[in-house]
Design a protein around this motif. Structure first.
Motif, PDB file in Angstrom:
ATOM      1  N   LEU A 197      43.348  42.609  55.127  1.00 43.50           N
ATOM      2  CA  LEU A 197      42.064  41.922  55.292  1.00 43.50           C
ATOM      3  C   LEU A 197      41.155  42.164  54.091  1.00 43.50           C
ATOM      4  O   LEU A 197      40.498  41.236  53.604  1.00 43.50           O
ATOM      5  N   ASN A 198      41.147  43.387  53.605  1.00 44.18           N
ATOM      6  CA  ASN A 198      40.335  43.707  52.429  1.00 44.18           C
ATOM      7  C   ASN A 198      40.857  42.998  51.184  1.00 44.18           C
ATOM      8  O   ASN A 198      40.076  42.566  50.331  1.00 44.18           O
ATOM      9  N   ASP A 199      42.180  42.873  51.069  1.00 41.20           N
ATOM     10  CA  ASP A 199      42.777  42.160  49.940  1.00 41.20           C
ATOM     11  C   ASP A 199      42.363  40.690  49.944  1.00 41.20           C
ATOM     12  O   ASP A 199      42.074  40.110  48.892  1.00 41.20           O
ATOM     13  N   VAL A 200      42.351  40.079  51.127  1.00 42.53           N
ATOM     14  CA  VAL A 200      41.933  38.678  51.235  1.00 42.53           C
ATOM     15  C   VAL A 200      40.479  38.538  50.805  1.00 42.53           C
ATOM     16  O   VAL A 200      40.124  37.623  50.051  1.00 42.53           O
ATOM     17  N   LYS A 201      39.656  39.448  51.268  1.00 41.28           N
ATOM     18  CA  LYS A 201      38.236  39.430  50.889  1.00 41.28           C
ATOM     19  C   LYS A 201      38.098  39.551  49.366  1.00 41.28           C
ATOM     20  O   LYS A 201      37.315  38.820  48.747  1.00 41.28           O
ATOM     21  N   ALA A 202      38.844  40.458  48.765  1.00 44.48           N
ATOM     22  CA  ALA A 202      38.774  40.652  47.318  1.00 44.48           C
ATOM     23  C   ALA A 202      39.234  39.395  46.584  1.00 44.48           C
ATOM     24  O   ALA A 202      38.606  38.986  45.597  1.00 44.48           O
ATOM     25  N   LEU A 203      40.300  38.765  47.055  1.00 38.60           N
ATOM     26  CA  LEU A 203      40.791  37.552  46.411  1.00 38.60           C
ATOM     27  C   LEU A 203      39.767  36.426  46.508  1.00 38.60           C
ATOM     28  O   LEU A 203      39.527  35.707  45.539  1.00 38.60           O
ATOM     29  N   LYS A 204      39.153  36.298  47.671  1.00 42.59           N
ATOM     30  CA  LYS A 204      38.159  35.238  47.857  1.00 42.59           C
ATOM     31  C   LYS A 204      36.941  35.418  46.967  1.00 42.59           C
ATOM     32  O   LYS A 204      36.282  34.449  46.612  1.00 42.59           O
ATOM     33  N   SER A 205      36.658  36.646  46.582  1.00 45.45           N
ATOM     34  CA  SER A 205      35.444  36.901  45.794  1.00 45.45           C
ATOM     35  C   SER A 205      35.688  36.909  44.286  1.00 45.45           C
ATOM     36  O   SER A 205      34.760  37.134  43.520  1.00 45.45           O
ATOM     37  N   THR A 206      36.930  36.645  43.859  1.00 50.37           N
ATOM     38  CA  THR A 206      37.210  36.649  42.427  1.00 50.37           C
ATOM     39  C   THR A 206      36.520  35.479  41.746  1.00 50.37           C
ATOM     40  O   THR A 206      36.335  34.413  42.330  1.00 50.37           O
ATOM     41  N   GLY A 207      36.170  35.706  40.472  1.00 48.85           N
ATOM     42  CA  GLY A 207      35.447  34.688  39.734  1.00 48.85           C
ATOM     43  C   GLY A 207      36.227  34.085  38.579  1.00 48.85           C
ATOM     44  O   GLY A 207      35.732  33.185  37.909  1.00 48.85           O
ATOM     45  N   ASN A 208      37.432  34.597  38.318  1.00 50.63           N
ATOM     46  CA  ASN A 208      38.246  34.019  37.250  1.00 50.63           C
ATOM     47  C   ASN A 208      39.718  34.158  37.611  1.00 50.63           C
ATOM     48  O   ASN A 208      40.089  34.923  38.499  1.00 50.63           O
ATOM     49  N   GLU A 209      40.544  33.406  36.915  1.00 50.37           N
ATOM     50  CA  GLU A 209      41.971  33.353  37.250  1.00 50.37           C
ATOM     51  C   GLU A 209      42.682  34.686  37.054  1.00 50.37           C
ATOM     52  O   GLU A 209      43.575  35.026  37.828  1.00 50.37           O
ATOM     53  N   GLU A 210      42.312  35.443  36.038  1.00 42.76           N
ATOM     54  CA  GLU A 210      42.970  36.733  35.792  1.00 42.76           C
ATOM     55  C   GLU A 210      42.709  37.705  36.939  1.00 42.76           C
ATOM     56  O   GLU A 210      43.628  38.355  37.445  1.00 42.76           O
ATOM     57  N   ASP A 211      41.449  37.803  37.376  1.00 42.90           N
ATOM     58  CA  ASP A 211      41.118  38.670  38.511  1.00 42.90           C
ATOM     59  C   ASP A 211      41.802  38.167  39.785  1.00 42.90           C
ATOM     60  O   ASP A 211      42.288  38.959  40.596  1.00 42.90           O
ATOM     61  N   ALA A 212      41.841  36.852  39.945  1.00 44.70           N
ATOM     62  CA  ALA A 212      42.491  36.266  41.119  1.00 44.70           C
ATOM     63  C   ALA A 212      43.987  36.571  41.116  1.00 44.70           C
ATOM     64  O   ALA A 212      44.562  36.908  42.153  1.00 44.70           O
ATOM     65  N   LYS A 213      44.607  36.469  39.950  1.00 43.10           N
ATOM     66  CA  LYS A 213      46.039  36.771  39.832  1.00 43.10           C
ATOM     67  C   LYS A 213      46.315  38.205  40.247  1.00 43.10           C
ATOM     68  O   LYS A 213      47.251  38.478  41.019  1.00 43.10           O
ATOM     69  N   ASN A 214      45.498  39.139  39.768  1.00 47.36           N
ATOM     70  CA  ASN A 214      45.677  40.556  40.112  1.00 47.36           C
ATOM     71  C   ASN A 214      45.436  40.805  41.593  1.00 47.36           C
ATOM     72  O   ASN A 214      46.191  41.538  42.237  1.00 47.36           O
TER      73      ASN A 214
END
Length: 162
Positions: A128-145
Motif C-alpha cells: 500500500l505504501n509503495d502504491v502511494k509512493a508511485l502515485k506521488s512521483t513527479g518524473n519518470e525516473e522516480d516512477a520507474k524506481n
C-alpha cells in the motif's frame, strides 16, 4: 489531496475490515528479520510491521481463496506492466491507480483471522505504501524506481503465502 484521502481510507479499512484479531499462538511463533526490542505499549501491527515478513516456522502462511485470487491478479498486473516497453509518467500513475483498486478489493473481501492474517498485513502494508509512493512521483525516473519496489514487494506474496 484526493489520493492521500483514498490511501488513508484504505489503511483505515485495512485495520478494521479484515476481522482483525491480533493473536498469536505458541505453534506459530514468527522469527522476524531485523528483530529489535520494542515498546510493549506499541500496537501489535505497528511493532510487527517494523520487523518485516518471515515464514511461519519455515512454512508458508495460509490464505483464503479470495486473498489468493486478488494476490494472483496483482502479480499478473505487475507482470503485464513490466512487459510494457514504453512507460510514461501517466502510465506509471495509471498502473498505481489500478493496483490500488485491486488492493481495495483484496481488503474488502478479506475474511482471514489470527496469525496468518497478521502476516498478511506485513506484506500488505508495504505494498500500500509503495502504491502511494508511485502515485506521488513527479518524473519518470522516480516512477520507474517506485514501480520496481512495488513489483518486488507484490511478488513477495508467493514467497510467504499459500
Amino acid at each position: 489531496m484526493v489520493p492521500k484521502l483514498l490511501l488513508a481510507a484504505a489503511l483505515m479499512i485495512l485495520f478494521t475490515a479484515c476481522n482483525n484479531a491480533d493473536t498469536t499462538s505458541a505453534n506459530t511463533e514468527t522469527v522476524h528479520e531485523h528483530a529489535q526490542p520494542h515498546d510493549t505499549a506499541m500496537h501489535n501491527h505497528e511493532a510487527k510491521a517494523t520487523h518485516g515478513l518471515s515464514l511461519n516456522n519455515g512454512a508458508k502462511w495460509q490464505t483464503d481463496e479470495s486473498t489468493r485470487k486478488h494476490a494472483a491478479t496483482l502479480n499478473n498486473m505487475v507482470g503485464d506492466f513490466e512487459k510494457q516497453t514504453v512507460k510514461s509518467l501517466f502510465a506509471y500513475h495509471s498502473f498505481a491507480d489500478k493496483m490500488q483498486e485491486e488492493l481495495q478489493q483484496l481488503i474488502n473481501n478479506c475474511t482471514m483471522e489470527g496469525p496468518d492474517h497478521d502476516a498478511l498485513h506485513l506484506w500488505l502494508e508495504p505494498v500500500l505504501n509503495d502504491v502511494k509512493a508511485l502515485k506521488s512521483t513527479g518524473n519518470e525516473e522516480d516512477a520507474k524506481n517506485a514501480a520496481m519496489v512495488l513489483s518486488e514487494d507484490v511478488k513477495k506474496f508467493n514467497q510467504y503465502f499459500n
